[in-house]
Motif scaffolding. Sequence first.
Motif, PDB file in Angstrom:
ATOM      1  N   GLY A  35     -72.451  21.209  49.904  1.00 18.30           N
ATOM      2  CA  GLY A  35     -73.778  21.214  49.304  1.00 18.30           C
ATOM      3  C   GLY A  35     -74.037  19.988  48.448  1.00 18.30           C
ATOM      4  O   GLY A  35     -75.172  19.510  48.358  1.00 18.30           O
ATOM      5  N   GLY A  36     -72.988  19.464  47.812  1.00 18.35           N
ATOM      6  CA  GLY A  36     -73.154  18.247  47.029  1.00 18.35           C
ATOM      7  C   GLY A  36     -73.534  17.076  47.910  1.00 18.35           C
ATOM      8  O   GLY A  36     -74.365  16.235  47.537  1.00 18.35           O
ATOM      9  N   GLN A  37     -72.941  16.993  49.090  1.00 17.23           N
ATOM     10  CA  GLN A  37     -73.321  15.941  50.039  1.00 17.23           C
ATOM     11  C   GLN A  37     -74.744  16.147  50.534  1.00 17.23           C
ATOM     12  O   GLN A  37     -75.500  15.181  50.688  1.00 17.23           O
ATOM     13  CB  GLN A  37     -72.336  15.927  51.203  1.00 17.23           C
ATOM     14  CG  GLN A  37     -70.943  15.439  50.819  1.00 17.23           C
ATOM     15  CD  GLN A  37     -69.937  15.598  51.948  1.00 17.23           C
ATOM     16  OE1 GLN A  37     -70.159  16.343  52.904  1.00 17.23           O
ATOM     17  NE2 GLN A  37     -68.816  14.902  51.827  1.00 17.23           N
ATOM     18  N   THR A  38     -75.131  17.409  50.765  1.00 19.77           N
ATOM     19  CA  THR A  38     -76.498  17.692  51.195  1.00 19.77           C
ATOM     20  C   THR A  38     -77.500  17.165  50.180  1.00 19.77           C
ATOM     21  O   THR A  38     -78.490  16.508  50.530  1.00 19.77           O
ATOM     22  CB  THR A  38     -76.704  19.201  51.396  1.00 19.77           C
ATOM     23  OG1 THR A  38     -75.822  19.675  52.404  1.00 19.77           O
ATOM     24  CG2 THR A  38     -78.144  19.512  51.808  1.00 19.77           C
ATOM     25  N   HIS A  39     -77.252  17.439  48.891  1.00 24.06           N
ATOM     26  CA  HIS A  39     -78.181  16.981  47.852  1.00 24.06           C
ATOM     27  C   HIS A  39     -78.234  15.461  47.796  1.00 24.06           C
ATOM     28  O   HIS A  39     -79.313  14.878  47.613  1.00 24.06           O
ATOM     29  CB  HIS A  39     -77.788  17.563  46.497  1.00 24.06           C
ATOM     30  CG  HIS A  39     -78.433  18.881  46.225  1.00 24.06           C
ATOM     31  ND1 HIS A  39     -79.418  19.064  45.276  1.00 24.06           N
ATOM     32  CD2 HIS A  39     -78.261  20.079  46.821  1.00 24.06           C
ATOM     33  CE1 HIS A  39     -79.812  20.325  45.292  1.00 24.06           C
ATOM     34  NE2 HIS A  39     -79.124  20.966  46.201  1.00 24.06           N
ATOM     35  N   PRO A  60     -72.750  25.324  55.777  1.00 23.17           N
ATOM     36  CA  PRO A  60     -72.582  26.350  54.733  1.00 23.17           C
ATOM     37  C   PRO A  60     -71.657  25.868  53.622  1.00 23.17           C
ATOM     38  O   PRO A  60     -70.627  26.472  53.340  1.00 23.17           O
ATOM     39  CB  PRO A  60     -71.972  27.517  55.516  1.00 23.17           C
ATOM     40  CG  PRO A  60     -71.154  26.857  56.578  1.00 23.17           C
ATOM     41  CD  PRO A  60     -71.927  25.608  56.965  1.00 23.17           C
ATOM     42  N   GLY A  61     -72.039  24.760  52.967  1.00 24.93           N
ATOM     43  CA  GLY A  61     -71.145  24.137  52.000  1.00 24.93           C
ATOM     44  C   GLY A  61     -71.497  24.397  50.554  1.00 24.93           C
ATOM     45  O   GLY A  61     -71.015  23.698  49.669  1.00 24.93           O
ATOM     46  N   CYS A  62     -72.331  25.391  50.298  1.00 19.14           N
ATOM     47  CA  CYS A  62     -72.713  25.733  48.928  1.00 19.14           C
ATOM     48  C   CYS A  62     -72.018  27.032  48.538  1.00 19.14           C
ATOM     49  O   CYS A  62     -72.340  28.093  49.093  1.00 19.14           O
ATOM     50  CB  CYS A  62     -74.228  25.883  48.825  1.00 19.14           C
ATOM     51  SG  CYS A  62     -74.766  26.698  47.313  1.00 19.14           S
ATOM     52  N   PHE A 136     -66.414  35.554  36.870  1.00 18.03           N
ATOM     53  CA  PHE A 136     -66.885  35.568  38.255  1.00 18.03           C
ATOM     54  C   PHE A 136     -66.294  34.356  38.964  1.00 18.03           C
ATOM     55  O   PHE A 136     -66.787  33.234  38.844  1.00 18.03           O
ATOM     56  CB  PHE A 136     -68.413  35.520  38.270  1.00 18.03           C
ATOM     57  CG  PHE A 136     -69.047  36.015  39.545  1.00 18.03           C
ATOM     58  CD1 PHE A 136     -68.283  36.407  40.634  1.00 18.03           C
ATOM     59  CD2 PHE A 136     -70.428  36.105  39.656  1.00 18.03           C
ATOM     60  CE1 PHE A 136     -68.862  36.881  41.794  1.00 18.03           C
ATOM     61  CE2 PHE A 136     -71.035  36.569  40.809  1.00 18.03           C
ATOM     62  CZ  PHE A 136     -70.255  36.957  41.882  1.00 18.03           C
ATOM     63  N   GLY A 137     -65.222  34.569  39.716  1.00 18.18           N
ATOM     64  CA  GLY A 137     -64.479  33.481  40.350  1.00 18.18           C
ATOM     65  C   GLY A 137     -64.956  33.215  41.760  1.00 18.18           C
ATOM     66  O   GLY A 137     -64.432  33.791  42.716  1.00 18.18           O
ATOM     67  N   ILE A 138     -65.944  32.337  41.887  1.00 19.29           N
ATOM     68  CA  ILE A 138     -66.455  31.993  43.215  1.00 19.29           C
ATOM     69  C   ILE A 138     -66.057  30.556  43.550  1.00 19.29           C
ATOM     70  O   ILE A 138     -65.561  29.820  42.708  1.00 19.29           O
ATOM     71  CB  ILE A 138     -67.988  32.133  43.280  1.00 19.29           C
ATOM     72  CG1 ILE A 138     -68.653  30.984  42.492  1.00 19.29           C
ATOM     73  CG2 ILE A 138     -68.445  33.473  42.766  1.00 19.29           C
ATOM     74  CD1 ILE A 138     -70.044  30.673  42.939  1.00 19.29           C
ATOM     75  N   THR A 344     -79.912  29.894  48.407  1.00 14.58           N
ATOM     76  CA  THR A 344     -80.071  28.489  48.777  1.00 14.58           C
ATOM     77  C   THR A 344     -81.194  27.803  47.990  1.00 14.58           C
ATOM     78  O   THR A 344     -81.253  26.579  47.945  1.00 14.58           O
ATOM     79  CB  THR A 344     -80.349  28.344  50.285  1.00 14.58           C
ATOM     80  OG1 THR A 344     -81.405  29.243  50.646  1.00 14.58           O
ATOM     81  CG2 THR A 344     -79.125  28.654  51.109  1.00 14.58           C
ATOM     82  N   MET A 345     -82.090  28.592  47.388  1.00  8.48           N
ATOM     83  CA  MET A 345     -83.156  28.031  46.550  1.00  8.48           C
ATOM     84  C   MET A 345     -82.749  27.991  45.077  1.00  8.48           C
ATOM     85  O   MET A 345     -83.387  27.313  44.274  1.00  8.48           O
ATOM     86  CB  MET A 345     -84.455  28.841  46.714  1.00  8.48           C
ATOM     87  CG  MET A 345     -85.652  28.294  45.960  1.00  8.48           C
ATOM     88  SD  MET A 345     -86.133  26.602  46.429  1.00  8.48           S
ATOM     89  CE  MET A 345     -87.240  26.933  47.814  1.00  8.48           C
ATOM     90  N   VAL A 346     -81.661  28.686  44.722  1.00  6.26           N
ATOM     91  CA  VAL A 346     -81.237  28.779  43.328  1.00  6.26           C
ATOM     92  C   VAL A 346     -80.189  27.732  42.990  1.00  6.26           C
ATOM     93  O   VAL A 346     -80.262  27.045  41.965  1.00  6.26           O
ATOM     94  CB  VAL A 346     -80.658  30.185  43.027  1.00  6.26           C
ATOM     95  CG1 VAL A 346     -80.186  30.255  41.584  1.00  6.26           C
ATOM     96  CG2 VAL A 346     -81.679  31.260  43.313  1.00  6.26           C
ATOM     97  N   SER A 347     -79.198  27.626  43.833  1.00  7.69           N
ATOM     98  CA  SER A 347     -78.016  26.842  43.510  1.00  7.69           C
ATOM     99  C   SER A 347     -78.313  25.347  43.426  1.00  7.69           C
ATOM    100  O   SER A 347     -79.138  24.812  44.177  1.00  7.69           O
ATOM    101  CB  SER A 347     -76.932  27.075  44.565  1.00  7.69           C
ATOM    102  OG  SER A 347     -75.865  26.174  44.402  1.00  7.69           O
TER     103      SER A 347
END
Length: 373
Positions: A35-39, A60-62, A136-138, A344-347
Motif C-alpha cells: 500500500g505504501g508503494q500504491t500511495h 492487497p498490500g494494505c 491490536f496486532g495487525i 481501503t478508504m480509511v487506511s
Amino acid sequence: MKYIDEFNDPELARKLLEDIRATVTRPWALMEVCGGQTHSIIRHGIDQLLPDEVELIHGPGCPVCVTPLEVIDKALAIAARPGVIFCSFGDMLRVPGTDRDLFRVRSEGGDVRVVYSPMDALELARRHPDREVVFFGIGFETTAPANAMAVHQARRLGLANFSLLVSHVRVPPAIEAVMTAPTCRVQGFLAAGHVCSVMGTAEYPDLAERHRVPLVVTGFEPLDILEGIRRAVRQLERGEHRVENAYARAVQEDGNPAARRMIEEVFEVTDRSWRGIGRIPDSGWRLTEAFRAHDAEHRFDVTGIRTEEPAVCRSGEVLQGLIKPTECPAFGTSCTPRTPLGATMVSSEGACAAYYLYRRMDTTTRKEMSPVG
C-alpha cells in the motif's frame, strides 16, 4: 542513501521512463504488493507517466485493509468490555466493523487508546495491573517482530494482564493466491522492500519459477519504483522470470535474522482470512502454544460474531486488483474518508484513500505533467 531527494530527482526519473519506453514492445500488467508503494505511485502520477503498454495493478498490500471484518468485530467486542484498555495504531480506529468502529466504542465509554508501539501497550499493562491491556496486532511481516517482542517481554516480565489480538498476514501466500485466481492478469510483481528487509527473499524464487513471473524487490520512493518497473519490464520482454533485488540498500537475501528468530519463537504459521479476498492457506501467523496465554482471542473467548459487508462497497475487488477505486460507484460519493464504507478508504495505505487524497477523479492531464514533480 544520503538524502531522500536523491530518489526524487526528476531528471533521473525521465531517464528511467525513457528506458522503459524504449524497452517495452507489448502490453504488460504489473502488480505492486504494498500500500505504501500504491500511495507513492498515485501521489507522483507514476502510473500515468508510464507508456500505455505498462499497466500497474494495485494489490492487497494494505494491512489495515485486509484485516477481516470478523477480526474487526472481535476487536470492537473486546474494546467495549469493562476493565479493558484496548490499544491500537491510529489508522485502525475508523475502520468500519459491521455496525460501528473503535471511535464509536470510545465515545460510548470504552477505553480505546492510540499507541505508537506495542511497547507502549506493554508499559500500560505494567502501570495498570488491575486492568486487561490488549494490543491490536495487525500487519504484514514488517510489524511482526515488534509484536512478537512485546509478547515475549510480557511473559518475561510476568505481565499476565497483557494480550495480543493477532491478525498478521504474510505476503508470499497472497502472491500465490493472486496468481492462481481464475481472473488473474498479473504478469510480474513489485515486491515490498520493507517485508523483504525482515524476511529476506528465500520464498520468492519458487513463486517466480512456478508462475513464470518476474519478482523485483522494490523500495518506495519514485526512483525506486521506476527502477523496479524497468527491471520487471526488461525481464518480461526477454522472457525471463526471476527474483531481482532493486532495493539492495535495505534488503539482504536472508533479511534480518534476529527479527526472523523472534517471529519464529513467538508465532506459528496458520491459515488466515483476508478482507475482500477470503481464506488463504498458510497466509498468517498466530501465537504458539507457549505464548497462548497472551492471545486475546482465547482469553476473551470472542465467539458468535456474525459479520456483514456493505453491499455497495467494492473494496474487495479493489484489493484483488480487479477494479480501480474510481470504478466503484460509491467512491467519492457515499464513501469518503469521513464516511468510509470499506477499509481501503480509511487506511493511510489504502488504494481508495490514495485516489481520493490525490484527486484522481480527473485523470486527463497527468501524462503532460513533469515526472515526480
